[in-house]
Design an enzyme around this catalytic site. Structure first.
Site, PDB file in Angstrom:
ATOM      1  CD  GLN A  51      10.007   2.513 -30.611  1.00 22.30           C
ATOM      2  OE1 GLN A  51      10.050   1.367 -31.068  1.00 22.30           O
ATOM      3  NE2 GLN A  51      10.986   3.023 -29.888  1.00 22.30           N
ATOM      4  CB  THR A  64      27.875  18.352 -45.048  1.00 21.16           C
ATOM      5  OG1 THR A  64      28.398  19.644 -45.341  1.00 21.16           O
ATOM      6  CG2 THR A  64      28.489  17.309 -45.975  1.00 21.16           C
ATOM      7  CB  CYS A 120      14.895   8.952 -22.958  1.00 22.81           C
ATOM      8  SG  CYS A 120      14.763   8.422 -24.639  1.00 22.81           S
TER       9      CYS A 120
HETATM   10  C1  LIG Z   1       8.278   7.128 -30.224  1.00 21.73           C
HETATM   11  C2  LIG Z   1       9.638   7.731 -30.297  1.00 21.73           C
HETATM   12  N1  LIG Z   1       9.796   8.936 -30.852  1.00 21.73           N
HETATM   13  C3  LIG Z   1      11.003   9.520 -30.965  1.00 21.73           C
HETATM   14  C4  LIG Z   1      12.153   8.905 -30.500  1.00 21.73           C
HETATM   15  C5  LIG Z   1      13.481   9.581 -30.647  1.00 21.73           C
HETATM   16  O1  LIG Z   1      14.177   9.027 -31.735  1.00 21.73           O
HETATM   17  P1  LIG Z   1      15.771   9.185 -31.867  1.00 21.73           P
HETATM   18  O2  LIG Z   1      16.385   8.266 -30.867  1.00 21.73           O
HETATM   19  O3  LIG Z   1      16.079   8.796 -33.276  1.00 21.73           O
HETATM   20  O4  LIG Z   1      16.097  10.619 -31.614  1.00 21.73           O
HETATM   21  C6  LIG Z   1      12.033   7.634 -29.909  1.00 21.73           C
HETATM   22  C7  LIG Z   1      13.230   6.961 -29.347  1.00 21.73           C
HETATM   23  O5  LIG Z   1      13.133   6.246 -28.361  1.00 21.73           O
HETATM   24  C8  LIG Z   1      10.749   7.035 -29.811  1.00 21.73           C
HETATM   25  O6  LIG Z   1      10.587   5.824 -29.265  1.00 21.73           O
END
Ligand SMILES: Cc1ncc(COP(=O)(O)O)c(C=O)c1O
Length: 387
Positions: free
Chosen positions: A175, A233, A323
């Site tokens: 972020q 790959t 998430c």
């Molecule tokens: C602070 C942080 N780390 C890791 C991730 C995970 O990244 P990615 O969506 O590329 O797997 C996120 C995604 O929301 C995030 O905000």
């Protein structure tokens, strides 16, 4: 209906320049970057150039850049790749689940973890990281910017603490990348993870800085891609797109775009705070935030209800990390900062794209007060009782 997207911390659209850079690598230069023939050479050239760009972006050597599938893989790789039974791991209670869940997994394999709590402002105090270090501490993992509040963590100071203690240091910069400059040499970290889709690049591609000599085991094994540090790959169009996004992110930091976003965010925040029963999560002494993020508490409301009401009016925001949306649990970040469940649930994240305009902010400011008023009128809860 007008639509205003203020959920950039969940994901961002490709910028046109990124799309253009990627385009030839889907069909014309489709080769496998490991092939010897001309098709392979074209793909390899794309990957090599992207690696040069990423090395500049991180301020590291090209050999220290590892392409992967994104932030989750980077965070997982740092933790699974560095920690062995008997090791101690220091991280924080406000990390992304890609770190926290990996910490839970290694705990089952005999790695002890200390989760450092933030100050009520959302800032991790360097002294608390220092106090958590033990003789067997092998790794510290800390985020650069928090995804929910935007609070920037003192990675420079913690880099020094890690160096003094002889502990490896990983930064989840997912972020922070594109919002603040990154200088891995200056920080002195060993590992750093970023993700394409949070910075106007493609989804499913990311990169890691792995300092030369860091004894990390690869998570994905198979071919000898990425100097044996990440088999598979190469996603050539994705890698080329990530590098273009990084290049454009650097320009945005230098040409005043990010400063302009912070002015828009500040205006949005100041106006929203004029509503009764509101406050900002993630402010306090010594706190600086990513330019695009504000996390606001609305007394008497369920955040999810406000997210839906705003969506119906064309405004996309989020009640926490993407998430976790849909889950009934309140944000672990806000709870760790000391908010009670009701207050955490009554908080919303507004995260602006770097292409946001004054008109976007005006539109949101035209919609939010009405939605808040309407939902509060329906709420059976007396004002102040959620606080
Ligand atoms: C602070 C942080 N780390 C890791 C991730 C995970 O990244 P990615 O969506 O590329 O797997 C996120 C995604 O929301 C995030 O905000």
């Amino acid at each position: 209906m007008r639509r205003v997207y203020m959920d950039a911390n969940a994901t961002t659209p490709l910028l046109p320049g990124v799309m253009e850079a990627m385009r030839p690598y889907w069909m014309e230069h489709f080769g496998n970057a490991s092939s010897i023939h001309i098709h392979g050479q074209q793909a390899r050239t794309g990957v090599d150039r992207a690696r040069e760009t990423m090395a500049e972006f991180f301020n590291c050597h090209e050999a220290e850049v590892v392409f992967n599938s994104g932030g989750t893989e980077g965070d997982n790789t740092a933790i699974f790749g560095m920690l062995r039974p008997g090791d101690h791991f220091v991280t924080t209670a406000i990390e992304h689940s890609a770190v926290l869940q990996a910490a839970e997994r290694v705990a089952l394999r005999g790695v002890e973890t200390t989760l450092v709590a933030p100050l009520p402002s959302g800032l991790i105090h360097p002294a608390d990281i220092c106090a958590a270090i033990r003789p067997n501490t092998r790794l510290i993992s800390l985020m650069l910017a928090n995804n929910e509040t935007g609070v920037l963590q003192p990675v420079d100071e913690i880099g020094k603490i890690a160096a003094d203690a002889g502990v490896f240091f990983h930064i989840d910069a997912v972020q922070g990348a594109g919002k603040v400059p990154i200088d891995v040499r200056g920080i002195g970290c060993h590992l750093l993870s970023i993700s394409g889709h949070k910075m106007n690049g493609p989804k499913g591609v990311g990169a890691m800085f792995v300092r030369r000599g860091t004894p990390i085991e690869s998570l994905v094994v198979g071919g000898s891609h990425e100097r044996r540090r990440r088999a598979g790959t190469e996603n050539v169009p994705g890698i080329v797109g990530l590098a273009k996004a990084a290049e454009l992110a650097t320009s945005s930091l230098e040409d005043g775009t990010i400063e302009r976003v912070s002015v828009l965010r500040d205006r949005l925040e100041a106006e929203l705070l004029r509503l009764p029963g509101t406050s900002v999560n993630g402010v306090g002494e010594g706190v600086t935030r990513a330019a695009n993020t504000t996390n606001i508490w609305f007394d008497q409301l369920e955040g999810e209800a406000l997210v839906i009401a705003l969506d119906l009016k064309g405004v996309a925001v989020s009640g926490g990390s993407a998430c976790h949306s849909g889950a009934t649990e309140p944000s672990h970040v806000l709870m760790a900062m000391g908010l009670d469940k009701a207050r955490a649930r009554a908080s919303l994240r507004f995260s602006l794209l770097k292409t946001a305009t004054d008109a976007d902010v005006d539109y949101v400011l035209g919609v939010v007060p009405q939605a808040v008023e309407r939902l509060r009128a329906l709420s059976p809860v007396e004002a102040g009782t959620l606080g």
